[in-house]
Design a protein around this motif. Structure first.
Motif, short mmCIF file in Angstrom:
data_model
loop_
_atom_site.label_atom_id
_atom_site.label_comp_id
_atom_site.label_asym_id
_atom_site.label_seq_id
_atom_site.Cartn_x
_atom_site.Cartn_y
_atom_site.Cartn_z
N ALA A 187 1.11 4.17 -2.79
CA ALA A 187 0.92 5.59 -2.46
C ALA A 187 2.12 6.41 -2.93
O ALA A 187 1.97 7.51 -3.47
CB ALA A 187 0.72 5.73 -0.95
N ASN A 188 3.35 5.84 -2.76
CA ASN A 188 4.55 6.56 -3.21
C ASN A 188 4.56 6.74 -4.74
O ASN A 188 4.92 7.80 -5.25
CB ASN A 188 5.80 5.77 -2.79
N THR A 207 -7.76 -0.36 -6.22
CA THR A 207 -7.67 -0.92 -4.88
C THR A 207 -7.38 -2.42 -4.97
O THR A 207 -7.45 -2.99 -6.07
CB THR A 207 -8.97 -0.71 -4.11
N ALA A 217 2.10 9.38 -5.70
CA ALA A 217 2.60 10.71 -5.38
C ALA A 217 3.66 11.14 -6.39
O ALA A 217 3.69 12.28 -6.85
CB ALA A 217 3.17 10.70 -3.97
N GLU A 226 0.83 -1.20 0.00
CA GLU A 226 0.00 0.00 0.00
C GLU A 226 0.87 1.26 0.00
O GLU A 226 0.57 2.23 -0.67
CB GLU A 226 -0.93 0.00 1.24
N ALA A 227 1.99 1.18 0.76
CA ALA A 227 2.90 2.34 0.83
C ALA A 227 3.58 2.55 -0.51
O ALA A 227 3.71 3.69 -0.99
CB ALA A 227 3.95 2.11 1.92
#
Lengths: 320, 220
Positions: free
Chosen positions: A92-93, A111, A96, A88-89
């Motif tokens: 997200a990275n 998802t 971004a 998940e991280a």
């Protein structure tokens, strides 16, 4: 020339005050004839076929353009699950990092549930996929007219998430372009062949219809009609016949396209309809497409008029 | 008005069907063109009408050398000639009135400008009751009269009539001949192609142009 009284003595004159019930001036070329009707039929059929071909070529062309546009404005980042990493991280990275690049309109990460749903068509439902290393997909949509440097995006994302892969669909896009161009080229060739067939068929049909009018040409010629006057009569007559056939054929083609468009709208919610929509987009012909059909119909009118004019002049050249 | 000098005509490489034809048609003259069937009467009329080109010789029509006329000039000259065709050549989709008015219509004249003229002529040739009738409904004699009316409507300087009495009974033939005679009196030069001797005998003063052996013999 002759005295009126003399004429009245010789023959039985009618009363002068009798009303004349003359019909409106008739065209010198008979308006209705079997050959004329045959010509209208030929022109209508050929215009219908040419319009269908032209419309289909334009539909396929715009659908292919749509495919290319949609695919070329999209990229996919694939984040693979790696042992010891928080997936998940990583997602997200990557999101971004992608958002920080100029020219990107939207970044959307699927998802876990959505990613698993993508596998359902192959693996079926009701399975626990948590044990499988299902990669996560991030869809990157580019701004419409922006030029994006893929290497910059790749570097920005892999700096943050080294195991991420970027697919810019280039290979797929190249294949799609070749396929789309081939389809459009085939449609164009078919259209050209149909047009050639149409010109020949209408030319022969006009000649056939003209053959029955040779007597009229000769009579007009011998009673003192100028060549230009005679050819104008025939050109006008055959232009009308051609235009009538063109309107019938073009009108029928327009009805077919409108019907196909309505049908595709009706079937939109069905599985088959969605496939069709994905392949061909909407069946809605653009204004340019309808304009092309109108142009083909009008061209048929002009063409039959010109052919008849040429035949009349050729026939008149044979007369002195 | 019309002058032929040593005119010859052959079709393709065949023998000459008309040979050394020389004659003149004066204004206000009246002549019969006669000869056996196949002698070339219709062909000679077509040469006068300039719808055939001679293979040799000189044709002068209304003082113009036919060899040097453009198509437009031929059309103009043709408008000064009235023609009655052997096979009538009426257009089946036009009424008797419209057929007779045809030579005026093709000159671009408005219908109202010639209506009275055409109606008067139709009544005069006895077709007043058949103005709105299409040719297929007319009898042979009526077609003949319609064809004659069409030739006369332009008040021609020269009238060419090809067997104009071929399809009518003797009484009507006499009436038609009287019609041609009246036309001649009013100043039109008349050429009637016929092999009807009885008809020619009614107009003994007329000049006779006799075709035979591919040549023309003139009897004044």
């Amino acid at each position: 020339m002759l005295a009126q009284s003399e004429r009245h003595q010789n023959f039985d004159p009618l009363e002068d005050e009798e009303e004349l019930d003359l019909r409106a001036e008739q065209p010198l070329v008979p308006a209705a004839s079997i050959s004329g009707r045959a010509l209208i039929t030929v022109v209508a059929i050929m215009t219908f076929l040419a319009s269908l071909t032209a419309g289909t070529a334009m539909l396929v062309g715009s659908a292919a353009q749509g495919w290319r546009g949609a695919v070329s404005r999209e990229m996919t980042i694939q984040v693979m699950p790696v042992a010891g990493h928080d997936l998940e991280a990583d997602v997200a990275n990557a999101v971004a990092a992608a958002r920080g690049i100029q020219g990107i309109a939207d970044v959307y990460a699927y998802t876990k549930e959505q990613s698993e749903q993508l596998l359902q068509p192959w693996l079926g439902t009701g399975l626990d996929l948590s044990a499988l290393p299902v990669p996560r997909l991030i869809v990157v949509k580019l701004k419409r007219d922006a030029r994006l440097d893929t290497d910059t995006l790749r570097k920005a994302v892999t700096d943050k998430v080294p195991d991420a892969m970027i697919d810019d669909h280039r290979l797929w896009l190249e294949r799609l372009s070749i396929m789309a161009e081939t389809v459009v080229a085939i449609a164009t060739v078919i259209f050209i062949l149909v047009m050639i067939a149409m010109v020949l068929a209408v030319g022969f049909a006009t000649r056939g219809a003209m053959a029955g009018n040779r007597e009229i040409i000769e009579v007009l010629h011998l009673v003192g009609a100028a060549d230009g006057y005679i050819s104008r009569q025939f050109q006008r007559h055959f232009f009308r016949l051609g235009l009538r056939g063109g309107v019938i054929g073009g009108g029928a083609a327009i009805v077919v396209f409108l019907f196909a468009d309505s049908l595709s709208l009706l079937l939109r919610a069905t599985a088959g309809g969605d496939e069709m929509q994905a392949m061909f987009g909407s069946f809605a012909l653009s204004a340019k497409g309808y304009g092309a059909i109108v142009l083909i119909a009008c061209t048929m009118g002009f063409f039959t008029g010109i052919v008849s004019r040429t035949i009349v002049f050729r026939h008149l050249r044979g007369l002195t | 008005m019309v002058r032929f000098e040593n005119v010859g005509l052959r079709y393709g490489m065949g023998a000459e069907i008309l040979r050394d034809i020389s004659f003149e048609i004066e204004p206000h003259s009246f002549q019969f063109l006669t000869g056996p069937s196949g002698a070339g009467k219709t062909t000679l009329l077509r040469l006068i009408l300039l719808s055939l080109k001679p293979t040799r010789g000189l044709i002068t029509l209304f003082d113009a050398d036919a060899a040097h006329l453009s198509k437009d000039m031929i059309t103009d000259l043709r408008r000064r000639i009235g023609v009655v065709f052997q096979d009538f050549r009426l257009l089946d989709h036009l009424t008797t009135y419209e057929n007779v008015a045809l030579p005026l219509r093709v000159q671009g004249r408005a219908e109202f400008s010639y209506r009275a003229e055409v109606v008067e002529l139709l009544r005069w040739v006895g077709l007043g009751d058949h103005m709105h009738v299409l040719p297929p409904v007319l009898s042979g004699g009526e077609k003949q009269r319609a064809a004659i009316a069409r030739a006369l409507i332009v008040r021609p300087e020269l009238l060419l009539a090809d067997e104009p009495t071929g399809n009518v009974d003797p009484t009507l033939a006499r009436r038609l001949l009287r019609l041609f005679a009246e036309l001649h009196k009013s100043g039109t030069a008349v050429v009637i192609a016929t092999h009807d001797l009885a008809l020619m005998d009614q107009f003994e003063s007329a000049r006779r142009l006799v075709l035979g052996d591919n040549r023309l013999h003139i009897y004044e």
